[in-house]
Design a protein around this motif. Structure first.
Motif, PDB file in Angstrom:
ATOM      1  N   ARG A  56       0.829  -1.214   0.000  1.00  0.00           N
ATOM      2  CA  ARG A  56       0.000   0.000   0.000  1.00  0.00           C
ATOM      3  C   ARG A  56       0.864   1.266   0.000  1.00  0.00           C
ATOM      4  NH1 ARG A  56      -4.564   1.472   4.520  1.00  0.00           N
ATOM      5  NH2 ARG A  56      -5.035   3.526   3.680  1.00  0.00           N
ATOM      6  N   LEU A  57       1.938   1.254   0.797  1.00  0.00           N
ATOM      7  CA  LEU A  57       2.847   2.390   0.846  1.00  0.00           C
ATOM      8  C   LEU A  57       3.527   2.588  -0.512  1.00  0.00           C
ATOM      9  CD1 LEU A  57       5.094   3.433   3.699  1.00  0.00           C
ATOM     10  CD2 LEU A  57       6.130   3.143   1.480  1.00  0.00           C
ATOM     11  N   ALA A  58       4.020   1.519  -1.101  1.00  0.00           N
ATOM     12  CA  ALA A  58       4.683   1.616  -2.405  1.00  0.00           C
ATOM     13  C   ALA A  58       3.717   2.113  -3.477  1.00  0.00           C
ATOM     14  CB  ALA A  58       5.261   0.265  -2.800  1.00  0.00           C
ATOM     15  N   ASP A  59       2.491   1.603  -3.469  1.00  0.00           N
ATOM     16  CA  ASP A  59       1.489   2.061  -4.440  1.00  0.00           C
ATOM     17  C   ASP A  59       1.192   3.547  -4.269  1.00  0.00           C
ATOM     18  OD1 ASP A  59       1.303  -0.480  -5.492  1.00  0.00           O
ATOM     19  OD2 ASP A  59      -0.573  -0.967  -4.442  1.00  0.00           O
ATOM     20  N   GLU A  60       1.058   3.978  -3.012  1.00  0.00           N
ATOM     21  CA  GLU A  60       0.771   5.384  -2.740  1.00  0.00           C
ATOM     22  C   GLU A  60       1.894   6.286  -3.252  1.00  0.00           C
ATOM     23  OE1 GLU A  60      -1.052   7.316   1.069  1.00  0.00           O
ATOM     24  OE2 GLU A  60       1.130   7.143   1.366  1.00  0.00           O
TER      25      GLU A  60
ATOM     26  N   ALA B 297       6.933  18.731  -0.689  1.00  0.00           N
ATOM     27  CA  ALA B 297       5.601  19.105  -1.160  1.00  0.00           C
ATOM     28  C   ALA B 297       4.680  17.894  -1.319  1.00  0.00           C
ATOM     29  CB  ALA B 297       5.705  19.861  -2.477  1.00  0.00           C
ATOM     30  N   ASP B 298       5.251  16.711  -1.480  1.00  0.00           N
ATOM     31  CA  ASP B 298       4.442  15.496  -1.637  1.00  0.00           C
ATOM     32  C   ASP B 298       3.893  14.987  -0.305  1.00  0.00           C
ATOM     33  OD1 ASP B 298       4.851  15.187  -4.451  1.00  0.00           O
ATOM     34  OD2 ASP B 298       6.850  14.384  -4.038  1.00  0.00           O
ATOM     35  N   LEU B 299       4.514  15.313   0.788  1.00  0.00           N
ATOM     36  CA  LEU B 299       4.177  14.718   2.078  1.00  0.00           C
ATOM     37  C   LEU B 299       2.703  14.859   2.475  1.00  0.00           C
ATOM     38  CD1 LEU B 299       7.389  15.464   4.145  1.00  0.00           C
ATOM     39  CD2 LEU B 299       6.754  13.381   2.923  1.00  0.00           C
ATOM     40  N   PRO B 300       2.057  16.000   2.279  1.00  0.00           N
ATOM     41  CA  PRO B 300       0.639  16.079   2.648  1.00  0.00           C
ATOM     42  C   PRO B 300      -0.256  15.141   1.833  1.00  0.00           C
ATOM     43  CG  PRO B 300       1.556  18.278   2.386  1.00  0.00           C
ATOM     44  CD  PRO B 300       2.581  17.307   1.880  1.00  0.00           C
ATOM     45  N   HIS B 301       0.242  14.666   0.710  1.00  0.00           N
ATOM     46  CA  HIS B 301      -0.540  13.808  -0.171  1.00  0.00           C
ATOM     47  C   HIS B 301      -0.200  12.327   0.006  1.00  0.00           C
ATOM     48  CE1 HIS B 301      -1.737  17.522  -2.063  1.00  0.00           C
ATOM     49  NE2 HIS B 301      -0.456  17.842  -2.159  1.00  0.00           N
ATOM     50  N   LEU B 302       0.527  12.009   1.054  1.00  0.00           N
ATOM     51  CA  LEU B 302       0.938  10.627   1.331  1.00  0.00           C
ATOM     52  C   LEU B 302       0.472  10.219   2.733  1.00  0.00           C
ATOM     53  CD1 LEU B 302       4.582  10.919  -0.047  1.00  0.00           C
ATOM     54  CD2 LEU B 302       2.633   9.813  -1.186  1.00  0.00           C
ATOM     55  N   PRO B 303      -0.838  10.117   2.943  1.00  0.00           N
ATOM     56  CA  PRO B 303      -1.326   9.842   4.306  1.00  0.00           C
ATOM     57  C   PRO B 303      -0.922   8.479   4.844  1.00  0.00           C
ATOM     58  CG  PRO B 303      -3.130   9.734   2.725  1.00  0.00           C
ATOM     59  CD  PRO B 303      -1.931  10.274   1.990  1.00  0.00           C
ATOM     60  N   HIS B 304      -0.912   7.443   4.009  1.00  0.00           N
ATOM     61  CA  HIS B 304      -0.526   6.125   4.522  1.00  0.00           C
ATOM     62  C   HIS B 304       0.951   6.108   4.894  1.00  0.00           C
ATOM     63  CE1 HIS B 304      -0.980   1.941   5.419  1.00  0.00           C
ATOM     64  NE2 HIS B 304       0.023   1.633   4.618  1.00  0.00           N
ATOM     65  N   THR B 305       1.767   6.759   4.103  1.00  0.00           N
ATOM     66  CA  THR B 305       3.194   6.858   4.404  1.00  0.00           C
ATOM     67  C   THR B 305       3.393   7.545   5.752  1.00  0.00           C
ATOM     68  OG1 THR B 305       3.699   6.938   2.055  1.00  0.00           O
ATOM     69  CG2 THR B 305       5.408   7.736   3.562  1.00  0.00           C
ATOM     70  N   ARG B 306       2.685   8.637   5.967  1.00  0.00           N
ATOM     71  CA  ARG B 306       2.770   9.350   7.249  1.00  0.00           C
ATOM     72  C   ARG B 306       2.310   8.447   8.393  1.00  0.00           C
ATOM     73  NH1 ARG B 306       0.048  13.530   5.883  1.00  0.00           N
ATOM     74  NH2 ARG B 306      -1.966  12.696   6.519  1.00  0.00           N
ATOM     75  N   ASN B 307       1.244   7.683   8.177  1.00  0.00           N
ATOM     76  CA  ASN B 307       0.741   6.785   9.217  1.00  0.00           C
ATOM     77  C   ASN B 307       1.749   5.688   9.548  1.00  0.00           C
ATOM     78  OD1 ASN B 307      -1.622   8.247   9.296  1.00  0.00           O
ATOM     79  ND2 ASN B 307      -2.788   6.794   8.072  1.00  0.00           N
TER      80      ASN B 307
ATOM     81  N   THR C 229       5.463   3.562  13.447  1.00  0.00           N
ATOM     82  CA  THR C 229       6.800   3.057  13.765  1.00  0.00           C
ATOM     83  C   THR C 229       7.389   3.834  14.936  1.00  0.00           C
ATOM     84  OG1 THR C 229       7.187   2.395  11.476  1.00  0.00           O
ATOM     85  CG2 THR C 229       9.129   2.670  12.876  1.00  0.00           C
ATOM     86  N   MET C 230       7.248   5.155  14.907  1.00  0.00           N
ATOM     87  CA  MET C 230       7.787   5.971  15.999  1.00  0.00           C
ATOM     88  C   MET C 230       7.051   5.702  17.309  1.00  0.00           C
ATOM     89  SD  MET C 230      10.332   7.554  14.800  1.00  0.00           S
ATOM     90  CE  MET C 230      10.621   8.703  16.120  1.00  0.00           C
ATOM     91  N   ARG C 231       5.775   5.350  17.233  1.00  0.00           N
ATOM     92  CA  ARG C 231       5.033   5.019  18.442  1.00  0.00           C
ATOM     93  C   ARG C 231       5.525   3.687  19.015  1.00  0.00           C
ATOM     94  NH1 ARG C 231       0.987   2.023  20.404  1.00  0.00           N
ATOM     95  NH2 ARG C 231       0.609   0.913  18.458  1.00  0.00           N
ATOM     96  N   LEU C 232       5.715   2.696  18.149  1.00  0.00           N
ATOM     97  CA  LEU C 232       6.134   1.379  18.603  1.00  0.00           C
ATOM     98  C   LEU C 232       7.608   1.315  18.984  1.00  0.00           C
ATOM     99  CD1 LEU C 232       4.265  -0.788  15.960  1.00  0.00           C
ATOM    100  CD2 LEU C 232       3.690  -0.563  18.390  1.00  0.00           C
ATOM    101  N   ARG C 233       8.437   2.003  18.230  1.00  0.00           N
ATOM    102  CA  ARG C 233       9.888   1.959  18.417  1.00  0.00           C
ATOM    103  C   ARG C 233      10.451   3.381  18.395  1.00  0.00           C
ATOM    104  NH1 ARG C 233      10.149  -3.043  20.221  1.00  0.00           N
ATOM    105  NH2 ARG C 233       9.717  -4.620  18.665  1.00  0.00           N
TER     106      ARG C 233
END
Length: 63
Positions: A17-21, A34-44, A49-53
């Motif tokens: 899903r991340l690769a497709d996004e 500039a792409d970051l706001p348009h990559l919600p799954h990547t941000r999630n 990851t930061m929450r778990l590790r």
């Protein structure tokens, strides 16, 4: 980043899903800020990851 790759290896559905996004959004170009706001799954994925590790532990000491 290592923990992100580790967790994605354990959850291939999220890796796909991340690769497709990223591929859909960038059309193969490098990701820019500039792409970051348009990559919600990547941000999630990164947030989870930061929450778990977390990158650093908070130490509290007794005085």
């Amino acid at each position: 980043m290592a923990w992100t790759f580790h967790l994605l290896a354990e959850h291939p559905e999220h890796e796909r899903r991340l690769a497709d996004e990223v591929c859909t959004r960038t059309s193969g170009s490098p990701v820019t800020f500039a792409d970051l706001p348009h990559l919600p799954h990547t941000r999630n994925v990164i947030t989870e990851t930061m929450r778990l590790r977390p990158a650093a532990w908070i130490f509290t000491g007794c005085r």
